[in-house]
Design an enzyme around this catalytic site. Structure first.
Site, PDB file in Angstrom:
ATOM      1  N   GLU A 112       0.824  -1.205   0.000  1.00 55.79           N
ATOM      2  CA  GLU A 112       0.000   0.000   0.000  1.00 55.79           C
ATOM      3  C   GLU A 112       0.858   1.254   0.000  1.00 55.79           C
ATOM      4  O   GLU A 112       1.979   1.247   0.499  1.00 55.79           O
ATOM      5  CB  GLU A 112      -0.898   0.015   1.246  1.00 55.79           C
ATOM      6  CG  GLU A 112      -1.949  -1.082   1.196  1.00 55.79           C
ATOM      7  CD  GLU A 112      -2.849  -1.130   2.416  1.00 55.79           C
ATOM      8  OE1 GLU A 112      -4.059  -1.306   2.225  1.00 55.79           O
ATOM      9  OE2 GLU A 112      -2.359  -0.990   3.546  1.00 55.79           O
ATOM     10  N   CYS A 125       3.398   8.536   0.971  1.00 56.27           N
ATOM     11  CA  CYS A 125       3.987   7.629   1.957  1.00 56.27           C
ATOM     12  C   CYS A 125       4.111   6.269   1.256  1.00 56.27           C
ATOM     13  O   CYS A 125       3.111   5.712   0.809  1.00 56.27           O
ATOM     14  CB  CYS A 125       3.037   7.554   3.154  1.00 56.27           C
ATOM     15  SG  CYS A 125       3.508   6.329   4.381  1.00 56.27           S
ATOM     16  N   CYS A 132       6.472  -6.804   6.940  1.00 57.73           N
ATOM     17  CA  CYS A 132       7.572  -6.262   7.738  1.00 57.73           C
ATOM     18  C   CYS A 132       7.993  -7.318   8.746  1.00 57.73           C
ATOM     19  O   CYS A 132       7.157  -8.030   9.284  1.00 57.73           O
ATOM     20  CB  CYS A 132       7.127  -4.998   8.468  1.00 57.73           C
ATOM     21  SG  CYS A 132       8.468  -4.175   9.384  1.00 57.73           S
ATOM     22  N   CYS A 136       6.653  -5.126  15.608  1.00 57.81           N
ATOM     23  CA  CYS A 136       6.194  -4.199  16.656  1.00 57.81           C
ATOM     24  C   CYS A 136       4.718  -4.514  16.950  1.00 57.81           C
ATOM     25  O   CYS A 136       3.905  -4.536  16.028  1.00 57.81           O
ATOM     26  CB  CYS A 136       6.358  -2.747  16.205  1.00 57.81           C
ATOM     27  SG  CYS A 136       8.071  -2.361  15.742  1.00 57.81           S
ATOM     28  N   CYS A 139       1.612  -2.337  15.603  1.00 59.61           N
ATOM     29  CA  CYS A 139       1.565  -1.968  14.179  1.00 59.61           C
ATOM     30  C   CYS A 139       0.956  -3.107  13.374  1.00 59.61           C
ATOM     31  O   CYS A 139       1.384  -4.258  13.481  1.00 59.61           O
ATOM     32  CB  CYS A 139       2.976  -1.660  13.679  1.00 59.61           C
ATOM     33  SG  CYS A 139       3.064  -1.324  11.911  1.00 59.61           S
ATOM     34  N   GLY A 187       6.887  -1.951   5.869  1.00 55.67           N
ATOM     35  CA  GLY A 187       8.270  -2.418   5.814  1.00 55.67           C
ATOM     36  C   GLY A 187       9.237  -1.573   6.612  1.00 55.67           C
ATOM     37  O   GLY A 187       8.925  -0.466   7.057  1.00 55.67           O
ATOM     38  N   GLU A 188      10.428  -2.136   6.817  1.00 55.21           N
ATOM     39  CA  GLU A 188      11.519  -1.432   7.494  1.00 55.21           C
ATOM     40  C   GLU A 188      12.522  -1.033   6.407  1.00 55.21           C
ATOM     41  O   GLU A 188      13.258  -1.890   5.891  1.00 55.21           O
ATOM     42  CB  GLU A 188      12.152  -2.354   8.544  1.00 55.21           C
ATOM     43  CG  GLU A 188      13.488  -1.882   9.093  1.00 55.21           C
ATOM     44  CD  GLU A 188      13.523  -0.423   9.573  1.00 55.21           C
ATOM     45  OE1 GLU A 188      12.556   0.037  10.212  1.00 55.21           O
ATOM     46  OE2 GLU A 188      14.516   0.251   9.285  1.00 55.21           O
ATOM     47  N   SER A 221      12.306   6.435   7.498  1.00 57.75           N
ATOM     48  CA  SER A 221      11.967   6.114   8.884  1.00 57.75           C
ATOM     49  C   SER A 221      12.504   4.730   9.247  1.00 57.75           C
ATOM     50  O   SER A 221      12.481   3.815   8.427  1.00 57.75           O
ATOM     51  CB  SER A 221      10.441   6.135   9.032  1.00 57.75           C
ATOM     52  OG  SER A 221      10.064   5.976  10.374  1.00 57.75           O
ATOM     53  N   SER A 244      11.755   5.671  14.987  1.00 53.67           N
ATOM     54  CA  SER A 244      10.557   5.253  15.718  1.00 53.67           C
ATOM     55  C   SER A 244      10.984   4.801  17.108  1.00 53.67           C
ATOM     56  O   SER A 244      11.356   3.650  17.306  1.00 53.67           O
ATOM     57  CB  SER A 244       9.872   4.113  14.964  1.00 53.67           C
ATOM     58  OG  SER A 244       9.428   4.588  13.717  1.00 53.67           O
ATOM     59  N   LEU A 245      10.945   5.731  18.058  1.00 51.50           N
ATOM     60  CA  LEU A 245      11.482   5.437  19.395  1.00 51.50           C
ATOM     61  C   LEU A 245      10.411   4.800  20.290  1.00 51.50           C
ATOM     62  O   LEU A 245      10.602   3.712  20.807  1.00 51.50           O
ATOM     63  CB  LEU A 245      12.049   6.718  20.014  1.00 51.50           C
ATOM     64  CG  LEU A 245      12.936   6.504  21.230  1.00 51.50           C
ATOM     65  CD1 LEU A 245      14.212   5.754  20.884  1.00 51.50           C
ATOM     66  CD2 LEU A 245      13.297   7.842  21.896  1.00 51.50           C
ATOM     67  N   HIS A 246       9.323   5.502  20.504  1.00 49.43           N
ATOM     68  CA  HIS A 246       8.134   5.009  21.220  1.00 49.43           C
ATOM     69  C   HIS A 246       8.324   4.750  22.712  1.00 49.43           C
ATOM     70  O   HIS A 246       7.335   4.523  23.421  1.00 49.43           O
ATOM     71  CB  HIS A 246       7.541   3.758  20.547  1.00 49.43           C
ATOM     72  CG  HIS A 246       7.215   3.954  19.107  1.00 49.43           C
ATOM     73  ND1 HIS A 246       6.483   5.026  18.651  1.00 49.43           N
ATOM     74  CD2 HIS A 246       7.547   3.234  18.000  1.00 49.43           C
ATOM     75  CE1 HIS A 246       6.369   4.948  17.332  1.00 49.43           C
ATOM     76  NE2 HIS A 246       7.013   3.878  16.916  1.00 49.43           N
ATOM     77  N   ASN A 320      -3.010   4.797  16.397  1.00 43.58           N
ATOM     78  CA  ASN A 320      -4.108   4.476  15.485  1.00 43.58           C
ATOM     79  C   ASN A 320      -4.590   3.061  15.775  1.00 43.58           C
ATOM     80  O   ASN A 320      -3.786   2.177  16.053  1.00 43.58           O
ATOM     81  CB  ASN A 320      -3.640   4.596  14.040  1.00 43.58           C
ATOM     82  CG  ASN A 320      -3.391   6.036  13.650  1.00 43.58           C
ATOM     83  OD1 ASN A 320      -4.253   6.884  13.825  1.00 43.58           O
ATOM     84  ND2 ASN A 320      -2.195   6.329  13.160  1.00 43.58           N
ATOM     85  N   CYS A 363      -0.644   5.821  10.081  1.00 47.37           N
ATOM     86  CA  CYS A 363       0.552   5.139  10.586  1.00 47.37           C
ATOM     87  C   CYS A 363       0.195   3.829  11.264  1.00 47.37           C
ATOM     88  O   CYS A 363      -0.652   3.797  12.148  1.00 47.37           O
ATOM     89  CB  CYS A 363       1.255   5.993  11.628  1.00 47.37           C
ATOM     90  SG  CYS A 363       1.750   7.595  11.039  1.00 47.37           S
TER      91      CYS A 363
HETATM   92  N1  SAH Z   1       9.506   0.433   9.884  1.00 48.29           N
HETATM   93  C1  SAH Z   1       9.721   1.851   9.817  1.00 48.29           C
HETATM   94  C2  SAH Z   1       8.849   2.509   8.781  1.00 48.29           C
HETATM   95  C3  SAH Z   1       7.376   2.527   9.123  1.00 48.29           C
HETATM   96  S1  SAH Z   1       6.950   4.130   9.578  1.00 48.29           S
HETATM   97  C4  SAH Z   1       9.530   2.452  11.183  1.00 48.29           C
HETATM   98  O1  SAH Z   1       8.979   1.795  12.048  1.00 48.29           O
HETATM   99  O2  SAH Z   1       9.974   3.567  11.408  1.00 48.29           O
HETATM  100  C5  SAH Z   1       5.447   3.963  10.360  1.00 48.29           C
HETATM  101  C6  SAH Z   1       5.407   4.773  11.639  1.00 48.29           C
HETATM  102  O3  SAH Z   1       4.132   4.563  12.280  1.00 48.29           O
HETATM  103  C7  SAH Z   1       6.447   4.280  12.627  1.00 48.29           C
HETATM  104  O4  SAH Z   1       6.903   5.346  13.411  1.00 48.29           O
HETATM  105  C8  SAH Z   1       5.611   3.329  13.466  1.00 48.29           C
HETATM  106  O5  SAH Z   1       6.190   3.059  14.687  1.00 48.29           O
HETATM  107  C9  SAH Z   1       4.321   4.096  13.574  1.00 48.29           C
HETATM  108  N2  SAH Z   1       3.180   3.251  13.944  1.00 48.29           N
HETATM  109  C10 SAH Z   1       3.065   1.919  13.783  1.00 48.29           C
HETATM  110  N3  SAH Z   1       1.876   1.501  14.227  1.00 48.29           N
HETATM  111  C11 SAH Z   1       1.228   2.581  14.683  1.00 48.29           C
HETATM  112  C12 SAH Z   1      -0.058   2.779  15.246  1.00 48.29           C
HETATM  113  N4  SAH Z   1      -0.896   1.777  15.430  1.00 48.29           N
HETATM  114  N5  SAH Z   1      -0.400   4.023  15.581  1.00 48.29           N
HETATM  115  C13 SAH Z   1       0.435   5.068  15.379  1.00 48.29           C
HETATM  116  N6  SAH Z   1       1.662   4.940  14.836  1.00 48.29           N
HETATM  117  C14 SAH Z   1       2.058   3.708  14.495  1.00 48.29           C
END
Ligand code: SAH
Length: 377
Positions: A112, A125, A132, A136, A139, A187-188, A221, A244-246, A320, A363
Site C-alpha cells: 500500500e 507515503c 515487515c 512491533c 503496528c 516495511g523497514e 523512517s 521510531s522510538l516510542h 491508530n 501510521c
Molecule cells: N519500519 C519503519 C517505517 C514505518 S513508519 C519504522 O517503524 O519507522 C510507520 C510509523 O508509524 C512508525 O513510526 C511506526 O512506529 C508508527 N506506527 C506503527 N503503528 C502505529 C499505530 N498503530 N499508531 C500510530 N503509529 C504507528
C-alpha cells in the site's frame, strides 16, 4: 518478553527461489538504461526519451510516446517499463485530500501507499517491503510478518504513479506537483538498505534520470537498525531520518520495538546524533502515544532529558487503532501534558495528524488485505 525477530538480511529463504520483479528503467541510472538499450539493439538516446516520459511527463502509456517510432513503442515500453504495480483498490477520505492505493505486485504480494494533500504540498507515503519483519506489537504491518523486499523500481514506481495521480488534479485543494516522499509505509526501509538508498537517489536526481525531488523533502523512517543508520549517515544524502522510538527506556522499548533487544535506546540515539551531526539534519523522533503504556509524565521527562540540546524534533502520533490490538490512544489531556513537559525541556514537539484513519491508511494501519472494510468515496 517478546523474542527478537529474525532480521531479514537475506530476503530469499534457501531452497525457495521466487522470480525477481521485472527489470524496469527505474532500477537503473541513465548510463545503465543506455547500456541496456544498446544490448537490445536500440540507439542510446532512446533511454533519455523513455526516461523523460516516465519521470518527466509521468506518462506510462506507449501510445502517448509519439516521439518514438510507432513500430517499437510497445516493445521498448515492455522492456524498460513493464507494469510493476497493478492497482487493486483506491480509497479516499478527508474530502479527497487523502488517498490510499493498494497494489498487487508481479508475484501476487500486496503493498500500500498513501497520498496526502495539504494546502502547500503533496506527500506520498511509500512501502519498502511487502509486510515487515520487525514485529512491533502495535503496528498492523508488523503482525503479518515479512513477505519480501521490494525492488528499487517497485519502490520508486509508487511515488511516480501517485505523482501522476496528483498531476491529474485528483488531490483536492493541493498543488498538482508531488513534493514530499516519506518511507513510512509498509516495511523497514533500512532492512532493504541498498534498494531504498537507490530509490532515494532516483527520486532525487533531476529528470530525466529521476523524479527531481529535493533530498530535504524525503524522510526515511527506521525502527533503529544501528549499523544501517550509521551507513546511511555516510551516503552524502541530506534526507531526514525518522527514528521510531516510542519509549525512552529499554524495558518498555524491548517490548514495543523488539529490535531494541539488539540495539538499546542509548545506542540508537547515539547513531541518530551521529546522523544529525554528519548531515546537519534534525532527526525526527516518532513516538506513538499509547494510553497507560508509554504516556506517563516521568517518561516525558526522561525523553526530554535524552533529547534536550540535540538536533531533534519529536512527532507524537496518537495511536491508530489496529485489528485485535489491546491498546488505545492516550487521552488528549495526557497527550497535552506530555507535549508540555517535552517543550519545557526545550525539545521541539508536534502532534501528528491522524490522516487516513477511516481508510486504514494512517501510521501503523497498512496491512494490505483485499477485504478492507472502508468504502471508496
Ligand atoms: N519500519 C519503519 C517505517 C514505518 S513508519 C519504522 O517503524 O519507522 C510507520 C510509523 O508509524 C512508525 O513510526 C511506526 O512506529 C508508527 N506506527 C506503527 N503503528 C502505529 C499505530 N498503530 N499508531 C500510530 N503509529 C504507528
Amino acid at each position: 518478553m517478546t523474542s527478537l525477530p529474525v532480521l531479514p538480511l537475506s530476503p530469499d529463504a534457501p531452497g525457495r527461489r521466487p522470480a525477481l520483479p521485472p527489470r524496469h528503467l527505474a532500477d537503473l541510472d541513465l548510463a545503465g538504461r543506455q547500456a541496456l538499450l544498446a544490448e537490445l539493439g536500440e540507439p542510446a538516446f532512446r533511454a533519455k526519451q523513455l526516461s523523460t516520459h516516465y519521470f518527466g511527463r509521468l506518462v506510462r502509456d506507449p501510445a502517448q510516446m509519439t516521439d518514438l517510432p510507432a513500430a517499437s513503442r510497445d516493445r521498448l515500453a515492455e522492456s524498460l517499463m513493464p507494469r510493476l504495480l497493478t492497482p487493486v483498490r483506491e480509497l479516499a477520505c478527508d474530502g479527497g485530500a487523502t488517498r490510499k492505493a493498494l497494489w498487487r505486485l508481479h508475484d501476487g504480494s500486496l503493498v500500500e501507499s498513501v497520498l496526502m494533500g495539504y494546502p502547500d504540498r503533496v506527500t506520498v507515503c511509500i512501502s519498502s517491503q511487502a509486510g515487515c519483519g520487525m514485529a512491533c506489537p502495535f503496528c498492523a504491518t508488523g503482525q503479518a510478518g515479512l513477505t519480501r523486499n521490494l525492488s528499487t523500481a517497485e519502490i520508486v514506481d509508487q511515488a511516480v504513479y501517485l505523482a501522476g495521480v496528483a498531476a491529474s488534479g485528483a488531490v483536492t485543494g493541493s498543488p498538482p506537483r508531488l513534493s514530499h516522499v516519506v518511507f513510512m509505509g509498509m516495511g523497514e526501509p533500512l532492512a532493504n538498505y541498498s534498494r531504498v538508498v537507490d530509490a532515494v537517489r532516483r527520486l532525487c536526481t533531476p529528470a530525466p534520470e529521476g523524479l527531481g525531488l529535493s533530498q530535504r523533502h524525503v524522510t526515511v523512517s527506521t525502527v533503529g537498525l544501528v549499523p544501517a543508520m550509521r551507513r546511511l549517515a555516510g551516503e552524502g544524502l541530506s534526507v531526514t531520518l525518522a527514528l521510531s522510538l516510542h519509549a525512552p527506556d529499554d524495558e518498555l522499548r524491548d517490548e514495543l520495538v523488539p529490535v531494541n533487544q539488539r540495539w538499546k535506546v542509548a545506542e540508537v540515539l547515539d547513531a541518530a546524533w551521529d546522523y544529525a551531526s554528519r548531515t546537519g539534519r534534525r532527526v525526527s523522533v516518532e513516538y506513538a502515544m499509547i494510553r497507560d503504556v508509554n504516556d506517563q509524565p516521568w517518561r516525558a521527562d526522561l525523553l526530554g532529558r535524552l533529547l534536550s540540546g540535540r538536533l531533534a524534533h519529536v512527532n507524537l502520533i496518537p495511536l491508530n487503532p489496529t485489528p485485535g490490538s489491546r491498546w488505545d490512544a492516550s487521552p488528549k489531556p495526557v497527550e497535552r501534558e506530555f507535549v508540555r513537559r517535552l517543550r519545557e525541556a526545550g525539545v521541539s514537539t508536534t502532534v501528528r495528524d491522524t490522516r487516513g484513519r477511516e481508510i486504514d491508511g494512517a501510521c501503523g494501519q497498512l496491512a494490505a488485505s483485499e477485504t478492507g472494510s472502508a468504502d471508496g468515496r
